[in-house]
Every structure is written in C-alpha cells, then in structure tokens.
Design a protein around this motif. Structure first.
Motif, PDB file in Angstrom:
ATOM      1  N   THR A  22      21.034  -3.886  29.983  1.00 53.53           N
ATOM      2  CA  THR A  22      21.051  -2.698  30.851  1.00 53.53           C
ATOM      3  C   THR A  22      19.667  -2.355  31.390  1.00 53.53           C
ATOM      4  O   THR A  22      19.546  -1.439  32.196  1.00 53.53           O
ATOM      5  CB  THR A  22      21.622  -1.473  30.110  1.00 53.53           C
ATOM      6  N   VAL A  23      18.638  -3.071  30.932  1.00 50.63           N
ATOM      7  CA  VAL A  23      17.287  -2.851  31.460  1.00 50.63           C
ATOM      8  C   VAL A  23      16.801  -4.142  32.124  1.00 50.63           C
ATOM      9  O   VAL A  23      17.184  -5.237  31.698  1.00 50.63           O
ATOM     10  CB  VAL A  23      16.283  -2.388  30.372  1.00 50.63           C
ATOM     11  N   PRO A  24      15.983  -4.028  33.172  1.00 51.13           N
ATOM     12  CA  PRO A  24      15.487  -5.233  33.829  1.00 51.13           C
ATOM     13  C   PRO A  24      14.717  -6.143  32.854  1.00 51.13           C
ATOM     14  O   PRO A  24      13.967  -5.664  31.998  1.00 51.13           O
ATOM     15  CB  PRO A  24      14.555  -4.694  34.919  1.00 51.13           C
ATOM     16  N   ILE A  25      14.917  -7.430  33.010  1.00 43.79           N
ATOM     17  CA  ILE A  25      14.308  -8.421  32.109  1.00 43.79           C
ATOM     18  C   ILE A  25      12.793  -8.272  32.038  1.00 43.79           C
ATOM     19  O   ILE A  25      12.209  -8.368  30.960  1.00 43.79           O
ATOM     20  CB  ILE A  25      14.681  -9.853  32.550  1.00 43.79           C
ATOM     21  N   PHE A  26      12.135  -8.058  33.158  1.00 43.45           N
ATOM     22  CA  PHE A  26      10.665  -8.058  33.189  1.00 43.45           C
ATOM     23  C   PHE A  26      10.050  -6.657  33.166  1.00 43.45           C
ATOM     24  O   PHE A  26       8.859  -6.501  33.413  1.00 43.45           O
ATOM     25  CB  PHE A  26      10.165  -8.819  34.416  1.00 43.45           C
ATOM     26  N   ALA A  27      10.844  -5.628  32.855  1.00 40.28           N
ATOM     27  CA  ALA A  27      10.335  -4.256  32.888  1.00 40.28           C
ATOM     28  C   ALA A  27       9.615  -3.896  31.590  1.00 40.28           C
ATOM     29  O   ALA A  27      10.231  -3.854  30.531  1.00 40.28           O
ATOM     30  CB  ALA A  27      11.473  -3.276  33.121  1.00 40.28           C
ATOM     31  N   PRO A  28       8.301  -3.616  31.673  1.00 37.76           N
ATOM     32  CA  PRO A  28       7.625  -3.095  30.482  1.00 37.76           C
ATOM     33  C   PRO A  28       8.140  -1.681  30.211  1.00 37.76           C
ATOM     34  O   PRO A  28       8.522  -0.963  31.130  1.00 37.76           O
ATOM     35  CB  PRO A  28       6.144  -3.064  30.854  1.00 37.76           C
ATOM     36  N   MET A  29       8.150  -1.304  28.944  1.00 38.20           N
ATOM     37  CA  MET A  29       8.614   0.015  28.545  1.00 38.20           C
ATOM     38  C   MET A  29       7.653   0.563  27.500  1.00 38.20           C
ATOM     39  O   MET A  29       6.925  -0.208  26.860  1.00 38.20           O
ATOM     40  CB  MET A  29      10.043  -0.075  27.979  1.00 38.20           C
ATOM     41  N   PRO A  30       7.631   1.868  27.319  1.00 36.69           N
ATOM     42  CA  PRO A  30       6.737   2.431  26.301  1.00 36.69           C
ATOM     43  C   PRO A  30       7.140   1.970  24.903  1.00 36.69           C
ATOM     44  O   PRO A  30       8.319   1.865  24.593  1.00 36.69           O
ATOM     45  CB  PRO A  30       6.922   3.942  26.437  1.00 36.69           C
ATOM     46  N   ILE A  31       6.151   1.721  24.078  1.00 37.20           N
ATOM     47  CA  ILE A  31       6.399   1.384  22.679  1.00 37.20           C
ATOM     48  C   ILE A  31       6.699   2.694  21.948  1.00 37.20           C
ATOM     49  O   ILE A  31       5.961   3.662  22.105  1.00 37.20           O
ATOM     50  CB  ILE A  31       5.174   0.681  22.057  1.00 37.20           C
ATOM     51  N   PRO A  32       7.777   2.741  21.165  1.00 35.53           N
ATOM     52  CA  PRO A  32       8.067   3.961  20.403  1.00 35.53           C
ATOM     53  C   PRO A  32       6.874   4.369  19.531  1.00 35.53           C
ATOM     54  O   PRO A  32       6.167   3.509  18.999  1.00 35.53           O
ATOM     55  CB  PRO A  32       9.264   3.568  19.534  1.00 35.53           C
ATOM     56  N   GLU A  33       6.664   5.658  19.411  1.00 29.32           N
ATOM     57  CA  GLU A  33       5.499   6.183  18.679  1.00 29.32           C
ATOM     58  C   GLU A  33       5.355   5.578  17.291  1.00 29.32           C
ATOM     59  O   GLU A  33       4.265   5.218  16.879  1.00 29.32           O
ATOM     60  CB  GLU A  33       5.584   7.714  18.576  1.00 29.32           C
ATOM     61  N   ASP A  34       6.461   5.473  16.566  1.00 30.46           N
ATOM     62  CA  ASP A  34       6.370   4.983  15.191  1.00 30.46           C
ATOM     63  C   ASP A  34       6.086   3.481  15.093  1.00 30.46           C
ATOM     64  O   ASP A  34       5.806   2.977  14.014  1.00 30.46           O
ATOM     65  CB  ASP A  34       7.623   5.334  14.391  1.00 30.46           C
ATOM     66  N   LEU A  35       6.132   2.755  16.211  1.00 30.42           N
ATOM     67  CA  LEU A  35       5.815   1.325  16.200  1.00 30.42           C
ATOM     68  C   LEU A  35       4.423   1.025  16.770  1.00 30.42           C
ATOM     69  O   LEU A  35       3.960  -0.107  16.701  1.00 30.42           O
ATOM     70  CB  LEU A  35       6.865   0.533  16.987  1.00 30.42           C
ATOM     71  N   LYS A  36       3.775   2.041  17.318  1.00 25.59           N
ATOM     72  CA  LYS A  36       2.467   1.810  17.953  1.00 25.59           C
ATOM     73  C   LYS A  36       1.416   1.282  16.980  1.00 25.59           C
ATOM     74  O   LYS A  36       0.629   0.410  17.336  1.00 25.59           O
ATOM     75  CB  LYS A  36       1.965   3.081  18.636  1.00 25.59           C
ATOM     76  N   SER A  37       1.387   1.784  15.760  1.00 29.32           N
ATOM     77  CA  SER A  37       0.375   1.298  14.815  1.00 29.32           C
ATOM     78  C   SER A  37       0.668  -0.141  14.403  1.00 29.32           C
ATOM     79  O   SER A  37      -0.249  -0.921  14.175  1.00 29.32           O
ATOM     80  CB  SER A  37       0.275   2.204  13.588  1.00 29.32           C
ATOM     81  N   LEU A  38       1.935  -0.510  14.335  1.00 29.11           N
ATOM     82  CA  LEU A  38       2.315  -1.884  14.010  1.00 29.11           C
ATOM     83  C   LEU A  38       1.931  -2.833  15.147  1.00 29.11           C
ATOM     84  O   LEU A  38       1.445  -3.936  14.914  1.00 29.11           O
ATOM     85  CB  LEU A  38       3.826  -1.950  13.757  1.00 29.11           C
ATOM     86  N   LEU A  39       2.133  -2.381  16.372  1.00 27.80           N
ATOM     87  CA  LEU A  39       1.857  -3.209  17.554  1.00 27.80           C
ATOM     88  C   LEU A  39       0.532  -2.793  18.191  1.00 27.80           C
ATOM     89  O   LEU A  39       0.400  -2.748  19.410  1.00 27.80           O
ATOM     90  CB  LEU A  39       3.017  -3.094  18.546  1.00 27.80           C
ATOM     91  N   TRP A  40      -0.446  -2.522  17.367  1.00 31.67           N
ATOM     92  CA  TRP A  40      -1.749  -2.030  17.811  1.00 31.67           C
ATOM     93  C   TRP A  40      -2.428  -2.979  18.793  1.00 31.67           C
ATOM     94  O   TRP A  40      -3.224  -2.555  19.617  1.00 31.67           O
ATOM     95  CB  TRP A  40      -2.665  -1.788  16.610  1.00 31.67           C
ATOM     96  N   ASN A  41      -2.125  -4.257  18.722  1.00 36.10           N
ATOM     97  CA  ASN A  41      -2.795  -5.244  19.563  1.00 36.10           C
ATOM     98  C   ASN A  41      -2.036  -5.547  20.856  1.00 36.10           C
ATOM     99  O   ASN A  41      -2.411  -6.436  21.603  1.00 36.10           O
ATOM    100  CB  ASN A  41      -3.009  -6.540  18.765  1.00 36.10           C
ATOM    101  N   ALA A  42      -0.961  -4.811  21.123  1.00 35.59           N
ATOM    102  CA  ALA A  42      -0.210  -5.010  22.362  1.00 35.59           C
ATOM    103  C   ALA A  42      -1.052  -4.545  23.540  1.00 35.59           C
ATOM    104  O   ALA A  42      -1.714  -3.510  23.480  1.00 35.59           O
ATOM    105  CB  ALA A  42       1.097  -4.230  22.310  1.00 35.59           C
ATOM    106  N   ASP A  43      -1.041  -5.328  24.585  1.00 31.53           N
ATOM    107  CA  ASP A  43      -1.829  -4.999  25.771  1.00 31.53           C
ATOM    108  C   ASP A  43      -1.071  -3.967  26.613  1.00 31.53           C
ATOM    109  O   ASP A  43      -0.355  -4.304  27.541  1.00 31.53           O
ATOM    110  CB  ASP A  43      -2.109  -6.260  26.579  1.00 31.53           C
ATOM    111  N   THR A  44      -1.222  -2.705  26.258  1.00 31.59           N
ATOM    112  CA  THR A  44      -0.493  -1.623  26.931  1.00 31.59           C
ATOM    113  C   THR A  44      -1.094  -1.240  28.276  1.00 31.59           C
ATOM    114  O   THR A  44      -0.501  -0.472  29.019  1.00 31.59           O
ATOM    115  CB  THR A  44      -0.430  -0.372  26.029  1.00 31.59           C
ATOM    116  N   GLU A  45      -2.262  -1.774  28.600  1.00 33.56           N
ATOM    117  CA  GLU A  45      -2.903  -1.429  29.864  1.00 33.56           C
ATOM    118  C   GLU A  45      -2.616  -2.447  30.958  1.00 33.56           C
ATOM    119  O   GLU A  45      -2.916  -2.207  32.128  1.00 33.56           O
ATOM    120  CB  GLU A  45      -4.404  -1.289  29.658  1.00 33.56           C
ATOM    121  N   ALA A  46      -2.035  -3.587  30.613  1.00 37.43           N
ATOM    122  CA  ALA A  46      -1.749  -4.626  31.599  1.00 37.43           C
ATOM    123  C   ALA A  46      -0.604  -4.182  32.503  1.00 37.43           C
ATOM    124  O   ALA A  46       0.258  -3.413  32.087  1.00 37.43           O
ATOM    125  CB  ALA A  46      -1.397  -5.927  30.902  1.00 37.43           C
ATOM    126  N   LYS A  47      -0.606  -4.665  33.696  1.00 35.09           N
ATOM    127  CA  LYS A  47       0.469  -4.409  34.640  1.00 35.09           C
ATOM    128  C   LYS A  47       1.426  -5.602  34.597  1.00 35.09           C
ATOM    129  O   LYS A  47       0.985  -6.747  34.645  1.00 35.09           O
ATOM    130  CB  LYS A  47      -0.069  -4.229  36.066  1.00 35.09           C
TER     131      LYS A  47
END
Length: 132
Positions: free
Chosen positions: A100-125
């Motif tokens: 139900t979501v586009p294959i290539f659409a970035p989405m916000p990481i849930p707050e409780d997973l942000k510390s686990l995924l600390w190295n995710a490049d959240t600033e990339a387009k």
C-alpha cells in the motif's frame, strides 16, 4: 562500496523479536497487530538481503491468507528485487514494506527504533541506507 552482508547482533535481535511478536499476534488472531510487527521487522531488516527478503516472504504469505491480491502481487515484486537494494545499501529508509506504500518511498523511522537504526542516512534524498 560497502555491501550489507552480515546483520549486526542488535539488529538481528530486534528483527527476530518483531517476528516473534508477529507469530504471537497471529496465534491470537490479531491480524492488524501481526501486520504491524511485520512492518516493524521490515523497517529493521530492510538493510540486509536475507532479512529483507524474509519479511517480504512473510508479507506475501500474509497476503495469501487474507486473499489480498494487491499485497500478493506487491510482495512478489518486492521479494524478487528488494534484496538487491539491501545488498548495495540503497533502500527507502523507514519504508514499511507494504504494497500500500510506494516501493521507493522513504518514510520516517518510528521513534522507538531511531536509537537502533542510529546509522541510517536520514538526510539523504531518495534511496539511502546506512551511512558509510
């Protein structure tokens, strides 16, 4: 170029925990909660080819159980090609993996997973992955 072959233990534990919660929700016939845990497993596992493909396979089977043709088709496509992006660290960060979501659409990481995924490049387009 960095290839994402081995899942770090903290991600593996969190991924397996979400799959455990998915199975528990299924056992209690709570499909909406089960699906939520699959989506969370996808957010965690999409950075690595085996876990990424594994969660799409589970979503595919879930779609079959629900007779949801859109999900079945969407997951078939994602199972077939998603692992390539994971391998080369080019994924839509935070994407829940649902058809139900586009294959290539970035989405916000849930707050409780942000510390686990600390190295995710959240600033990339667009497609990103872990910071190098």
């Amino acid at each position: 170029m960095k290839l994402n072959l081995k899942m770090p233990n903290d991600l593996k534990f969190a991924y397996q925990n979400e799959l455990k919660k998915y199975k528990e929700a299924l056992a209690h016939k709570n499909d909406s909660l089960a699906w939520l845990h699959l989506e969370r497993a996808h957010i965690i596992g999409q950075y690595h080819p085996v876990s990424h493909t594994g969660v799409h396979f589970r979503m595919f089977v879930f779609g079959i159980r629900k007779f949801d043709f859109n999900e079945i088709l969407g997951q078939f496509v994602r199972m077939s090609f998603g692992w390539i992006g994971s391998l080369f660290n080019r994924i839509p960060m935070g994407n829940t993996g649902s058809a139900t979501v586009p294959i290539f659409a970035p989405m916000p990481i849930p707050e409780d997973l942000k510390s686990l995924l600390w190295n995710a490049d959240t600033e990339a387009k667009g497609l990103s992955g872990f910071k190098q």
